[in-house]
Design a protein around this motif. Structure first.
Motif, PDB file in Angstrom:
ATOM      1  N   PHE A 179     -25.634 -43.430  25.315  1.00 33.73           N
ATOM      2  CA  PHE A 179     -26.901 -42.762  25.618  1.00 33.73           C
ATOM      3  C   PHE A 179     -26.747 -41.950  26.899  1.00 33.73           C
ATOM      4  O   PHE A 179     -26.373 -42.484  27.941  1.00 33.73           O
ATOM      5  N   ASP A 180     -27.024 -40.640  26.829  1.00 34.98           N
ATOM      6  CA  ASP A 180     -26.840 -39.754  27.981  1.00 34.98           C
ATOM      7  C   ASP A 180     -28.075 -38.889  28.174  1.00 34.98           C
ATOM      8  O   ASP A 180     -28.159 -37.775  27.636  1.00 34.98           O
ATOM      9  N   PRO A 181     -29.063 -39.375  28.935  1.00 29.82           N
ATOM     10  CA  PRO A 181     -30.289 -38.588  29.141  1.00 29.82           C
ATOM     11  C   PRO A 181     -30.039 -37.245  29.820  1.00 29.82           C
ATOM     12  O   PRO A 181     -30.769 -36.284  29.584  1.00 29.82           O
ATOM     13  N   GLY A 182     -29.005 -37.181  30.688  1.00 27.69           N
ATOM     14  CA  GLY A 182     -28.701 -35.914  31.342  1.00 27.69           C
ATOM     15  C   GLY A 182     -28.326 -34.829  30.354  1.00 27.69           C
ATOM     16  O   GLY A 182     -28.705 -33.658  30.513  1.00 27.69           O
ATOM     17  N   ASN A 183     -27.584 -35.205  29.328  1.00 29.00           N
ATOM     18  CA  ASN A 183     -27.223 -34.227  28.302  1.00 29.00           C
ATOM     19  C   ASN A 183     -28.438 -33.749  27.523  1.00 29.00           C
ATOM     20  O   ASN A 183     -28.486 -32.595  27.072  1.00 29.00           O
ATOM     21  N   THR A 184     -29.446 -34.631  27.353  1.00 28.25           N
ATOM     22  CA  THR A 184     -30.618 -34.224  26.573  1.00 28.25           C
ATOM     23  C   THR A 184     -31.528 -33.276  27.339  1.00 28.25           C
ATOM     24  O   THR A 184     -32.465 -32.727  26.759  1.00 28.25           O
ATOM     25  N   VAL A 185     -31.268 -33.069  28.617  1.00 30.27           N
ATOM     26  CA  VAL A 185     -31.968 -31.998  29.336  1.00 30.27           C
ATOM     27  C   VAL A 185     -31.620 -30.658  28.697  1.00 30.27           C
ATOM     28  O   VAL A 185     -32.469 -29.769  28.551  1.00 30.27           O
ATOM     29  N   HIS A 207     -24.681 -43.074  30.321  1.00 25.99           N
ATOM     30  CA  HIS A 207     -24.173 -42.200  31.373  1.00 25.99           C
ATOM     31  C   HIS A 207     -25.319 -41.721  32.253  1.00 25.99           C
ATOM     32  O   HIS A 207     -26.434 -41.483  31.777  1.00 25.99           O
ATOM     33  N   VAL A 208     -24.997 -41.566  33.539  1.00 28.30           N
ATOM     34  CA  VAL A 208     -26.001 -41.186  34.534  1.00 28.30           C
ATOM     35  C   VAL A 208     -25.622 -39.853  35.171  1.00 28.30           C
ATOM     36  O   VAL A 208     -24.596 -39.746  35.860  1.00 28.30           O
ATOM     37  N   LYS A 209     -26.418 -38.844  34.926  1.00 32.42           N
ATOM     38  CA  LYS A 209     -26.319 -37.551  35.599  1.00 32.42           C
ATOM     39  C   LYS A 209     -27.665 -36.878  35.447  1.00 32.42           C
ATOM     40  O   LYS A 209     -28.597 -37.475  34.916  1.00 32.42           O
ATOM     41  N   ASN A 210     -27.799 -35.634  35.908  1.00 35.56           N
ATOM     42  CA  ASN A 210     -29.093 -34.977  35.821  1.00 35.56           C
ATOM     43  C   ASN A 210     -28.902 -33.472  35.706  1.00 35.56           C
ATOM     44  O   ASN A 210     -27.822 -32.936  35.989  1.00 35.56           O
ATOM     45  N   GLY A 211     -29.947 -32.802  35.285  1.00 37.40           N
ATOM     46  CA  GLY A 211     -29.904 -31.356  35.112  1.00 37.40           C
ATOM     47  C   GLY A 211     -31.302 -30.789  35.071  1.00 37.40           C
ATOM     48  O   GLY A 211     -32.298 -31.523  35.116  1.00 37.40           O
ATOM     49  N   GLY A 212     -31.379 -29.477  34.969  1.00 40.07           N
ATOM     50  CA  GLY A 212     -32.684 -28.836  34.917  1.00 40.07           C
ATOM     51  C   GLY A 212     -32.593 -27.418  34.385  1.00 40.07           C
ATOM     52  O   GLY A 212     -31.495 -26.907  34.099  1.00 40.07           O
TER      53      GLY A 212
END
Length: 290
Positions: A179-185, A207-212
């Motif tokens: 599960f990668d919430p950052g990719n779903t951005v 996985h832990v990352k972020n985006g916008g």
């Protein structure tokens, strides 16, 4: 929950350096990148997907694996995953990675998922992926290492719904979802708790990352051109406090693996310290409420 790092995000550190920093930063696990580094980039400055010094070279054989395994063991941390860039349908390479993962004592490998770029139909790609995953299931069971598909933009598993459809009916003991919430951005966003409930027994790693997103120009017709990019863990669109709360709500107790591409910090050690402090604080706060 425990903390780990995918070494794509720590390119300037060699295995021993990385393992020592991981231990010092309070993380418990490492996801080793597994990919050949082209000769022409080995003299370049370290970079995520180029000259990454924390990457296992498949051509290095057992001596290469032993170098990474020894670094991990001496630091007293765990090899969580051996993480390659497999193509769906390539069973020979999949077995090579599984063999390496078993040697390293890894729990997981990452399996291939077809990308989608409008040149081939979804149905054709879906059939390819399902056949490959079913065949990989048998190999994973044979080697005792679980195979994961990653929720990743630009692929058939861009969302939790898409990933669940790909793994449906396969044995969750041997096939799971990262599960990668950052990719779903970038593509594939669904309500986080619903997404986790959709994955159910297939939820295996996070996985832990972020985006916008931001406007980067204007098209010929006058409409805005939006562009997505990576951001710091606290600075992007993923509300990590909510995601952690939802993970706790569904009973997830596995690893949170940082994969920060924001370049917010001057070096990997600072990035890992920030990740450890941030996730540690969130877990302490939210677990006290459970």
């Amino acid at each position: 929950m425990k903390l780990s790092v995918f070494t794509v995000a720590t390119p300037e550190l060699d295995p021993a350096e990385l393992a020592a920093v991981v231990k010092k930063s309070g993380l418990q696990g490492i996801e080793w990148r597994f990919k050949e580094t082209p000769a022409e980039v080995k003299n370049e400055a370290p970079s995520f997907w180029g000259n990454n010094r924390s990457t296992i070279s498949p051509s290095g054989g057992e001596s290469e694996l032993e170098r990474f395994k020894l670094a991990t063991e001496q630091a007293g941390v765990k090899t969580v995953s051996v993480t390659p860039y497999l193509q769906a349908g390539d069973l020979a390479s999949t077995e090579e990675v599984l063999r390496a993962a078993r040697y390293m004592g890894a729990s997981y490998i990452r399996l291939g998922v077809p990308g989608y770029d409008r040149t081939r139909s979804f149905d054709e790609l879906f059939e390819l992926a399902r056949t490959y995953l079913k065949e990989s299931e048998g190999l994973c069971k044979q080697y005792g290492v679980k195979g994961l598909i990653e929720i990743h933009h630009g692929t058939l598993s861009a969302s939790a719904s898409g990933a669940r459809r790909l793994v449906e009916g396969l044995d969750p003991e041997w096939i799971g979802v990262l599960f990668d919430p950052g990719n779903t951005v970038h593509e594939g966003f669904e309500n986080y708790k619903m997404a986790l409930e959709l994955l159910g027994p297939y939820l295996a790693h996070v996985h832990v990352k972020n985006g916008g997103w931001s406007v980067k120009g204007t098209a010929e017709d006058g409409s805005a051109i939006w562009h997505s990019e990576w951001a710091g863990l606290k600075d992007g669109m993923v509300p990590w406090k909510q995601v952690i709360a939802d993970l706790l709500a569904v009973g997830y107790d596995g690893y949170l693996g940082v994969e920060d591409f924001s370049k917010q910090f001057p070096n990997s050690e600072d990035m890992l310290n920030h990740f450890s402090d941030y996730m540690g604080a969130l877990l302490a706060e939210l677990q006290s409420d459970v």
